[in-house]
Enzyme design. Sequence first.
Site, PDB file in Angstrom:
ATOM      1  N   LYS A 218       0.837  -1.213   0.000  1.00 18.12           N
ATOM      2  CA  LYS A 218       0.000   0.000   0.000  1.00 18.12           C
ATOM      3  C   LYS A 218       0.863   1.250   0.000  1.00 18.12           C
ATOM      4  O   LYS A 218       0.503   2.261  -0.613  1.00 18.12           O
ATOM      5  CB  LYS A 218      -0.956  -0.023   1.185  1.00 18.12           C
TER       6      LYS A 218
ATOM      7  N   LYS B 118      -7.981 -15.726 -10.296  1.00 19.09           N
ATOM      8  CA  LYS B 118      -9.241 -16.006  -9.623  1.00 19.09           C
ATOM      9  C   LYS B 118     -10.168 -14.808  -9.705  1.00 19.09           C
ATOM     10  O   LYS B 118      -9.743 -13.693 -10.004  1.00 19.09           O
ATOM     11  CB  LYS B 118      -8.979 -16.403  -8.175  1.00 19.09           C
TER      12      LYS B 118
ATOM     13  N   LYS C 252     -12.078  -8.495  -7.219  1.00 20.05           N
ATOM     14  CA  LYS C 252     -12.444  -7.131  -7.552  1.00 20.05           C
ATOM     15  C   LYS C 252     -11.285  -6.570  -8.364  1.00 20.05           C
ATOM     16  O   LYS C 252     -10.278  -6.153  -7.824  1.00 20.05           O
ATOM     17  CB  LYS C 252     -12.625  -6.348  -6.253  1.00 20.05           C
TER      18      LYS C 252
END
Length: 336
Positions: free
Chosen positions: A117, A199, A202
């Site tokens: 992040k 997979k 989002k």
Amino acid sequence: MSAIIPSNIVMSGIRPTGMVHLGNYFGAIRNYVKMQDEFECYFMVADLHSLTTHPETAELKRNVRRVLAENIACGLDPNKATFYCQSHVYETGELYLYLNMLAYKGELEKTVTFKDKARQHPENINAGLLTYPVLQTADIIMHRASLVPVGKDQEQHLEMARNFVVRFNHRYGEIFPEPRAFNYNQELIKVPGLDGSGKMSKSENNMSTLYFADDNDTIKKKVMKALTDGGPTEMNSKKPDYIENIFALMKLVCKEEVIEKFESDFNNCTIRYGDLKKQLAEDMINFITPVREKTNDILANDAYLIEVMEKGAHKARESARKTMDLVRNAMGLNYF
Ligand code: TRP
């Protein structure tokens, strides 16, 4: 190892960012729905955690309601589990503060999610982001939970949680069991995306992910666009990955006879992928529609949602108050 025996208490957090998709359902929510019948469960909307990366709160109210509604529509039952918002449990801030004194800068900086992040948002590397795993630990041990249904991406946070717990118990007294990841046999369930790779998540590529908010046309369009080819030319050949993935998606929603038919069509080279995708789209629509409709009903009933939040907050805070009494006593913060 801590001397405290594990509890039978389940706790997990759900980030209120983004809409719920099939990967969330088969990877997590379906397990919560099963656990709520077997354990004392606390499921929490992690609205405070979202502030570490999304300081803008204008959308929060709507996002929190949506995530509550979608999870309830998927079967999470606020009468069975304690389903609440993180920000309603004020005690969490206090426990987070105490735990912060037991968390070292060096270990926090080494956390993979922090490094990721920080790299993505170099302009907002705030202290909350650094201590994200400390807040997560406070969430979990607030209910003295041992069992934490989370995916692989959360393993490191749980390892840190165990370290903080061991330090707390060692310094102030054995209060908390060590939390660990807990899942039913999930390795067997695969929820790939529709684009033939990876997979379902989002992602940037919204066409590869099926959301419970998708309408029937959108579902159909997404499924029909899934990558296929001209079909096998040799009997009993091995399926390419992108075809394997479509079969994996069928296993989630189609009847066994239907899958067997297409398996044998594949094996004798008569498969028609157009038909297969039509069938998959139809079964996906049948699976998603009732959840989408139930979500919309819930979202239209704000009084119900408020009731759910109030009830959840009440139950979660009752548990939190008990824990914090133990914590303050153990720490000697009981001056009178
Ligand atoms: N960090 C978790 C995630 O990103 C969300 C979360 C917050 C959580 N608090 C938690 C998960 C407590 C398990 C237990 O998905």
